[in-house]
Scaffold this motif. Structure first.
Motif, short mmCIF file in Angstrom:
data_model
loop_
_atom_site.label_atom_id
_atom_site.label_comp_id
_atom_site.label_asym_id
_atom_site.label_seq_id
_atom_site.Cartn_x
_atom_site.Cartn_y
_atom_site.Cartn_z
N GLU A 160 0.84 -1.20 0.00
CA GLU A 160 0.00 0.00 0.00
C GLU A 160 0.87 1.25 0.00
O GLU A 160 1.92 1.28 0.66
CB GLU A 160 -0.92 0.01 1.22
CG GLU A 160 -1.93 -1.12 1.22
CD GLU A 160 -2.89 -1.05 2.40
OE1 GLU A 160 -2.67 -0.21 3.31
OE2 GLU A 160 -3.86 -1.83 2.42
N ILE A 198 0.49 5.54 0.30
CA ILE A 198 -0.40 6.63 0.67
C ILE A 198 -0.09 7.86 -0.18
O ILE A 198 1.07 8.27 -0.32
CB ILE A 198 -0.24 6.99 2.16
CG1 ILE A 198 -0.56 5.77 3.03
CG2 ILE A 198 -1.13 8.17 2.55
CD1 ILE A 198 -0.17 5.92 4.49
N CYS A 205 -3.77 6.41 8.00
CA CYS A 205 -3.83 5.46 6.88
C CYS A 205 -2.77 4.37 6.94
O CYS A 205 -2.80 3.44 6.12
CB CYS A 205 -3.71 6.20 5.55
SG CYS A 205 -5.09 7.30 5.18
N ILE A 206 -1.83 4.48 7.85
CA ILE A 206 -0.72 3.53 7.88
C ILE A 206 -1.18 2.18 8.43
O ILE A 206 -1.82 2.10 9.48
CB ILE A 206 0.45 4.09 8.71
CG1 ILE A 206 1.06 5.28 7.97
CG2 ILE A 206 1.52 3.02 8.95
CD1 ILE A 206 2.13 6.00 8.75
N THR A 220 1.72 -0.92 4.39
CA THR A 220 2.13 0.38 3.86
C THR A 220 3.62 0.36 3.56
O THR A 220 4.44 0.00 4.41
CB THR A 220 1.82 1.51 4.87
OG1 THR A 220 0.43 1.46 5.21
CG2 THR A 220 2.15 2.86 4.26
#
Length: 392
Positions: A81, A83, A123-124, A128
């Motif tokens: 992922e 960000i 969002c982590i 990530t």
């Protein structure tokens, strides 16, 4: 609109400035031995690295290719992922998908329009791998805070500085701070190579991966070869791409770079004229400037206070076009694009970005403009706002 347009000719929101020096530089290459990647490419890379204060620079066919290369160098693969911000061009997220990764959007700060570090933290997750902040309009993101988050979670920072060549953050040139930084040389940017991009970095490992990635994954470096059949020998060691810049483009870039300070000075001057003209108009919110960063003013974006207007942004847009003022909108949030909606993103996911999208408007800003052009834009905006103002 029935009234006479303020301008007789159309003023675009952005345009390149090509002079005889630029043309002569390209002609010199056309008369030489190399048209594709050759000595001018390496000179251009050295010039950009020197300008921003980075150890290394690797050129690419365009900014999107450069971002793809950075994602590869960072080791982003399927399941990872990354960000990034939704208020940017699609390439800032597409580059993640190219590597099989998953974009995760963190909402923006309502003042700076840049990605909000507090939202990044939210969002982590375990998968990530990296953060891609964008220096929207040329205003640097909160790079120290983002860097601290990245260090804490062992993440790579790939800075999308397509808008920010020449900008500074806490006294340092953009391009010398993040793990990797991307610049774009599209015609509306600060300097142009027609199409082109660049990654700057201080990391030798990233540098070597980027060089090989942009050339099919091929190397001729004797120190890296698994075998060596002779001086002609090369190996394709991974699946790379043909993402190289040409000497024709690089020659133009070298010539353009010599004028960048002049270009930024004019952009800054015109931005100041806009701010002075609009700052006391209640229907307009002028750009916020973070004291930590000095913008290089790729774009001048105003926010309309729609509660004070009797119409929507679309009508304001059309009215300004009728005046031959080439306004634009930057950007439709990525997560609202049809392709990304198919990936599961939806309206309501990122409320600040979505709210601002409905209200922002980009005014013409480029160094080839003159003060009369700026005054025409100011007059057109003021007349349009007056026409639709509720007078609240």
């Amino acid at each position: 609109m029935n009234q006479k347009p303020i301008r007789d000719t159309y003023l675009p929101y952005g345009r390149q400035w090509i002079d005889n020096d630029d043309i002569e530089a390209v002609v010199e290459v056309l008369k030489g031995d190399f048209l594709t990647t050759g000595p001018f490419v390496y000179k251009f890379e050295e010039a950009i690295a020197d300008y921003v204060g980075a150890k290394y620079a690797v050129s690419f066919a365009n900014g999107t290719a450069a971002l793809h290369g950075a994602c590869f160098a960072a080791g982003i693969t399927a399941g990872d992922e990354v960000i990034t911000t939704p208020l940017t061009f699609a390439a800032s997220a597409n580059c993640i998908l190219y590597q099989g990764g998953t974009p995760v959007f963190a909402d923006i700060n309502e003042k700076t329009y840049n990605i909000d570090p507090k939202e990044i933290e939210k969002c982590i997750r375990p998968r990530t791998k990296a953060i891609i902040p964008v220096d929207f309009t040329g205003q640097p993101a909160c790079l120290d805070e983002i860097g601290e988050i990245a260090k804490k979670h062992n993440l790579v920072v790939i800075e999308d500085a397509a808008h920010a060549l020449g900008a500074t953050y806490r006294g340092k040139k953009i391009g010398s701070i993040s793990d990797m930084t991307m610049f774009s040389f599209h015609p509306v940017k600060h300097i142009t190579t027609g199409e082109g991009g660049m990654i700057t970095t201080n990391n030798k490992d990233y540098y070597e991966k980027l060089l090989q990635f942009r050339t099919h994954g091929i190397t001729r470096d004797p120190g890296k070869l698994l075998n060596n059949h002779g001086p002609w020998y090369y190996e394709m060691q991974f699946l790379g791409f043909n993402y190289r810049l040409t000497d024709i483009q690089a020659a133009l870039g070298i010539s353009q770079l010599q004028k960048i300070d002049q270009f930024i000075e004019r952009r800054t001057k015109y931005a100041a004229m806009y701010t002075e003209a609009f700052i006391n108009i209640p229907e307009i919110i002028t750009p916020f400037q973070d004291s930590d960063g000095v913008s290089s003013w790729h774009l001048y974006v105003i926010q309309l206070d729609l509660t004070r207007l009797s119409t929507d942004r679309a009508e304001i847009y059309r009215t300004l076009l009728d005046h031959n003022i080439g306004v634009n909108v930057h950007y439709l949030p990525i997560h609202l694009l049809p392709y990304y909606k198919e990936l599961g993103f939806k309206h309501g996911d990122l409320p600040i970005s979505e709210f601002l999208y409905e209200a922002i408007l980009t005014l013409p800003l480029f160094p080839l403009m003159n003060e009369t052009d700026v005054e025409d834009v100011i007059r057109a905006v003021k007349e349009t706002i007056t026409l639709y103002s509720k007078g609240v």
